[in-house]
Write a protein that holds these residues in place. Sequence first.
Motif, PDB file in Angstrom:
ATOM      1  N   GLY A   1      10.944  -3.338   4.022  1.00  0.00           N
ATOM      2  CA  GLY A   1      10.086  -2.467   4.823  1.00  0.00           C
ATOM      3  C   GLY A   1       9.225  -1.580   3.943  1.00  0.00           C
ATOM      4  O   GLY A   1       8.029  -1.391   4.195  1.00  0.00           O
ATOM      5  N   VAL A   2       9.818  -1.016   2.899  1.00  0.00           N
ATOM      6  CA  VAL A   2       9.056  -0.183   1.964  1.00  0.00           C
ATOM      7  C   VAL A   2       7.998  -1.028   1.258  1.00  0.00           C
ATOM      8  O   VAL A   2       6.847  -0.607   1.100  1.00  0.00           O
ATOM      9  CB  VAL A   2      10.000   0.487   0.938  1.00  0.00           C
ATOM     10  CG1 VAL A   2       9.229   1.131  -0.192  1.00  0.00           C
ATOM     11  CG2 VAL A   2      10.898   1.495   1.625  1.00  0.00           C
TER      12      VAL A   2
ATOM     13  N   LYS B   1       5.118  -1.834   3.676  1.00  0.00           N
ATOM     14  CA  LYS B   1       4.346  -0.636   3.979  1.00  0.00           C
ATOM     15  C   LYS B   1       3.414  -0.304   2.813  1.00  0.00           C
ATOM     16  O   LYS B   1       2.253   0.036   3.024  1.00  0.00           O
ATOM     17  CB  LYS B   1       5.295   0.533   4.246  1.00  0.00           C
ATOM     18  CG  LYS B   1       4.577   1.808   4.674  1.00  0.00           C
ATOM     19  CD  LYS B   1       5.554   2.876   5.103  1.00  0.00           C
ATOM     20  CE  LYS B   1       6.255   3.422   3.881  1.00  0.00           C
ATOM     21  NZ  LYS B   1       7.069   4.602   4.168  1.00  0.00           N
ATOM     22  N   GLU B   2       3.903  -0.403   1.580  1.00  0.00           N
ATOM     23  CA  GLU B   2       3.071  -0.132   0.413  1.00  0.00           C
ATOM     24  C   GLU B   2       2.027  -1.213   0.183  1.00  0.00           C
ATOM     25  O   GLU B   2       0.972  -0.952  -0.372  1.00  0.00           O
ATOM     26  CB  GLU B   2       3.932   0.023  -0.842  1.00  0.00           C
ATOM     27  CG  GLU B   2       4.803   1.252  -0.845  1.00  0.00           C
ATOM     28  CD  GLU B   2       4.002   2.530  -0.854  1.00  0.00           C
ATOM     29  OE1 GLU B   2       2.957   2.591  -1.543  1.00  0.00           O
ATOM     30  OE2 GLU B   2       4.425   3.478  -0.157  1.00  0.00           O
TER      31      GLU B   2
ATOM     32  N   LYS C   1      -1.272  -0.393   2.022  1.00  0.00           N
ATOM     33  CA  LYS C   1      -2.044   0.762   1.571  1.00  0.00           C
ATOM     34  C   LYS C   1      -3.115   0.316   0.584  1.00  0.00           C
ATOM     35  O   LYS C   1      -2.972  -0.706  -0.082  1.00  0.00           O
ATOM     36  CB  LYS C   1      -1.137   1.791   0.896  1.00  0.00           C
ATOM     37  CG  LYS C   1      -0.238   2.527   1.846  1.00  0.00           C
ATOM     38  CD  LYS C   1       0.553   3.578   1.091  1.00  0.00           C
ATOM     39  CE  LYS C   1       1.458   4.341   2.020  1.00  0.00           C
ATOM     40  NZ  LYS C   1       2.245   5.353   1.290  1.00  0.00           N
TER      41      LYS C   1
END
Length: 150
Positions: free
Chosen positions: A20-21, A24-25, A28
Motif C-alpha cells: 500500500g505504501v 501510494k508513493e 506521487k
Amino acid sequence: MSGYFSDLYHGTKSLLVGLGVTFKEMLKPTVTVHYPRETLTITPNYRGHIELVSDEKTGGSLCITCGMCARACPSACISIHSEKPEGSKKKILTGFELDFTRCSLCGICVESCPTDAIAYSQEYNLAGYSREEFHMDLLGRLGKGGGSLT
C-alpha cells in the motif's frame, strides 16, 4: 499450530501494508532531478571553491597581494605570485593559484582578506580525471570570467 496461522496472518498483513505504501508513493510526482539534463538552482549562501572578485573599474582583480589569505589558510593550498614594476609603488598580481585537492573549504581565507578580493564560487559541478585538473589558476579564471577548471 495456532502460531503458524498467526505468523501467516501477520506476514500477509505486513506485506499488504508495505505494498500500500509502495503504490501510494508510486502515484506521487517524482522529486528526482535528472542530472545531466536538469540542474538544481543553488542557494546564494552556497560555499564552493574560492574565486577572485574583479574590480569593476579596471576589470582586474581587487587583490593587493598582501598574502593574508595564504598565511591564514590552514591547508596551505593558496599561492600568490606578484611583482613590483619599476617606478611603481604597488605590487601587481601575476598569479593566484589554488590547490583544490588540499582545500578544506573552511573560509578563513575569505574572512581574512582585507579588500574582499576573494569570494565563494557558485560552481558545484566539479569533476575531473586527475589531480592536476584541480590545481586552479584563479587569476586566469578571472580573465576568462570563471568557467571550468584549468
